[in-house]
Every structure is written in structure tokens, then in C-alpha cells.
Enzyme design. Structure first.
Site, PDB file in Angstrom:
ATOM      1  CG  ASN A  18      -1.780   1.199   1.310  1.00 17.29           C
ATOM      2  OD1 ASN A  18      -1.709   2.156   0.377  1.00 17.29           O
ATOM      3  ND2 ASN A  18      -2.456   1.473   2.811  1.00 17.29           N
ATOM      4  CE  LYS A  20       0.374   3.003   4.870  1.00 19.11           C
ATOM      5  NZ  LYS A  20       0.354   3.011   6.515  1.00 19.11           N
ATOM      6  CG  HIS A 110      -6.257   1.864   5.813  1.00 15.95           C
ATOM      7  ND1 HIS A 110      -4.875   2.560   6.424  1.00 15.95           N
ATOM      8  CD2 HIS A 110      -4.379   0.970   4.742  1.00 15.95           C
ATOM      9  CE1 HIS A 110      -3.944   2.638   6.915  1.00 15.95           C
ATOM     10  NE2 HIS A 110      -3.721   1.722   5.794  1.00 15.95           N
ATOM     11  CD  GLU A 112      -3.104   5.170   7.105  1.00 19.42           C
ATOM     12  OE1 GLU A 112      -1.993   5.413   5.780  1.00 19.42           O
ATOM     13  OE2 GLU A 112      -1.552   4.852   7.447  1.00 19.42           O
ATOM     14  CD  GLU A 182      -3.616  -1.647   7.783  1.00 17.75           C
ATOM     15  OE1 GLU A 182      -3.045  -2.257   7.622  1.00 17.75           O
ATOM     16  OE2 GLU A 182      -4.464  -1.143   7.330  1.00 17.75           O
ATOM     17  N   GLY A 188       2.839   2.036  10.809  1.00 19.11           N
ATOM     18  CA  GLY A 188       4.172   2.747  10.376  1.00 19.11           C
ATOM     19  C   GLY A 188       5.025   3.619  12.150  1.00 19.11           C
ATOM     20  CB  SER A 228       5.516  -2.297  11.639  1.00 22.28           C
ATOM     21  OG  SER A 228       5.300  -0.346  11.863  1.00 22.28           O
TER      22      SER A 228
HETATM   23  O1  LIG Z   1      -1.725  -1.017   4.409  1.00 22.36           O
HETATM   24  C1  LIG Z   1      -0.709  -0.591   5.275  1.00 22.36           C
HETATM   25  C2  LIG Z   1      -0.008  -0.593   6.624  1.00 22.36           C
HETATM   26  O2  LIG Z   1      -0.827   0.907   6.816  1.00 22.36           O
HETATM   27  C3  LIG Z   1       1.124  -0.847   7.625  1.00 22.36           C
HETATM   28  O3  LIG Z   1       1.622   0.274   7.074  1.00 22.36           O
HETATM   29  P1  LIG Z   1       2.995   0.053   7.723  1.00 22.36           P
HETATM   30  O4  LIG Z   1       3.837  -1.274   7.209  1.00 22.36           O
HETATM   31  O5  LIG Z   1       3.995   1.384   7.282  1.00 22.36           O
HETATM   32  O6  LIG Z   1       3.049  -0.417   9.296  1.00 22.36           O
END
Ligand SMILES: O=C[C@H](O)COP(=O)(O)O
Length: 271
Positions: A18, A20, A110, A112, A182, A188, A228
């Protein structure tokens, strides 16, 4: 992931990046090209492990052109969609547009989107249904924040999100659906839920799908972990029996790192 006696996976592992709100349409093409070359050099078997990327909307046409032109086996999807099909919804993207762009998947709910955009369970259920209406497979994201984890009610909280998200789906749709767990506190932040945390929740989600639908559905639905994930922890998480894949954020922006996550099997510890 679960394997059968012949060593094949019962459910095809799904490794998704992803992006983002990173990578403009030019950067996105470069990233995808590098990823495809790296996986090609490593002779990655896409039949064994599915690879997906979720670029920003503005990158999708370029990604489609590259995938078609170079006959890549990478699949791709949108990061969100509207619950509506068309009309006066400024800024929103219809599932029909995603379908037309060749998207196989779309992220729904998601964390977010749930937190920054306050998307409710009701809206997310409508988005899941909109995705199916337009023949794009939804990846329904669920998971708890830190306070809920600390209170010890994370399983109950996440299953409530799941129940709301899948309400009204047919058994066939539920079996096709992908669910991504998640834990928000691990996104993150560098904090990784341990493989056992991922397994605890994925097992609970699978058990709940068996109750809501039936055992056959629960045995087919693919469950991902996200938060992460890096090349150095992917294999251990993927070794858990109910974890069928990974939803990777930050590490998916580095093609070498993401390719190593895709190739988690080469990092599995064997006895
Ligand atoms: O969509 C992915 C998740 O929000 C995980 O993000 P991350 O790997 O940067 O922690």
C-alpha cells in the site's frame, strides 16, 4: 499460512504493497518497474505467491499501461472507493472506474480512512458491497488502536468491525473477500505485533467467519496482517497458520525490501 501434505498452500499467499499518499504517477511507474525486474531476476513464481500494489488513484492508469504493456503478473488496486456508483460526489471514485482501470482489488476501511476520514462501519459495509457490485475484490481492513489493545478488548473490537463490514454478503462473496488485520498501534510506528498477535487475531477472524457463514467460507477467506512489516519479520509472521498474507506500507516503497517480503519463503526457518 497453511500448507497441505504436498507442500502447496491451502490459500494462495497474498503480499500487498500500500503506497498510501506516496509516489506521483512518474515515480510510481519507476517503482513498479524496479519491483518487477527484481522479482523477475529472482524468478519469483507469481502462481505461488500473489503480488499486489495499491498506488494512489492518479497512478492507476500508468500502472495499468505498464502491467499490460510489459505483461507483468503483478495485480493492483485502489486505496478506497465510493459507496455510490456515480453522481454528484465530488472527489470520490466509483468502483466502476476502478474496474475499468483493471483493478483486481480495493482497500476498504484502512485505519487511516477510519480515523482521519471518520468512515463508519455502515459506510464501509456499503463500500464493500459497492466493490462487489463492480467486480473488484474488497480488502476489508480491521484492527484496534492502542487504548483498546491496552484494555484487552482488541479481539471483541476487531470482530465487531468484521461483522459490520461483512453484513449482508453472500457466502460466495465472503469467501472471495480478503480481510486485513492492522493493529493501528503498529502502523508506521516500528512497533510490530508479534507473529502470535497476528495469529491470535486471524484465528479469531476465521472462527467468526465460520459462525457468520460456514466452515467452507472460513477455510477460503484470505487473512492478511499489516503493521511495520519488513523483510526481516515477514517470514515469521507468514509462518503462522491463519495468516495468508501481508499488507505492507512503508517497506513497499523500497522495491528491494518489498521484493524480499514477497520472497518470504526464502527466509523461512526450516528445522
Ligand atoms: O497499509 C499498510 C499498513 O497501514 C501498514 O503500514 P506500515 O507497514 O507502514 O506500518
Amino acid at each position: 499460512m497453511t500448507t497441505s501434505a504436498n507442500g502447496n498452500f491451502v490459500r494462495k499467499p497474498f503480499i500487498a504493497g500500500n503506497w498510501k499518499m506516496n509516489m506521483d504517477h512518474v515515480q510510481g511507474i519507476t517503482l513498479l518497474q524496479k519491483l518487477a525486474w527484481t522479482l523477475s531476476d529472482a524468478k519469483h513464481d507469481y502462481n505461488r505467491v500473489e503480488v499486489a500494489v495499491f498506488p494512489p488513484f492518479t497512478d492507476l492508469r500508468g500502472v495499468q499501461t505498464l502491467v499490460q504493456g510489459d505483461e507483468l503478473d503483478v495485480v493492483y488496486g485502489g486505496q478506497d472507493l465510493s459507496q455510490f456508483d456515480s453522481g454528484a460526489y465530488t472527489g470520490d471514485i466509483s468502483g466502476q472506474f476502478l474496474n475499468k482501470l483493471g483493478c483486481s482489488y480495493v482497500l476498504v476501511g484502512h485505519s487511516e480512512r477510519r480515523t482521519i476520514h471518520n468512515e463508519s462501519d455502515e459506510v464501509l459495509n456499503a463500500k464493500v458491497k459497492a466493490a462487489f457490485r463492480h467486480e473488484v475484490t474488497p480488502v476489508l481492513c480491521v484492527g484496534e488502536g492502542l487504548e483498546i489493545r491496552q484494555a484487552g478488548t482488541h479481539v471483541e473490537h476487531t470482530l465487531a468491525q468484521l461483522r459490520a463490514g461483512v453484513d449482508g454478503l453472500t457466502a460466495e462473496q465472503a469467501a472471495e473477500l480478503v480481510v486485513a488485520y492492522e493493529p493501528v498501534w503498529a502502523i508506521g510506528t516500528g512497533e510490530v505485533a508479534g507473529p502470535e498477535d497476528a495469529q491470535e487475531m486471524c484465528a479469531a477472524i476465521r472462527a467468526e467467519l465460520a459462525v457468520l457463514f460456514d466452515d467452507a467460507v472460513a477455510a477460503k477467506t484470505r487473512l492478511l496482517y499489516g503493521g511495520s512489516v519488513k523483510a526481516n519479520n515477514a517470514a515469521a509472521i507468514m509462518a503462522e497458520s491463519d495468516v495468508d498474507g501481508l499488507l505492507v506500507g512503508g517497506a513497499s516503497l523500497d522495491p528491494a525490501e518489498f521484493a524480499n517480503i514477497v520472497r518470504f519463503e526464502s527466509h523461512l526457518v526450516t528445522d
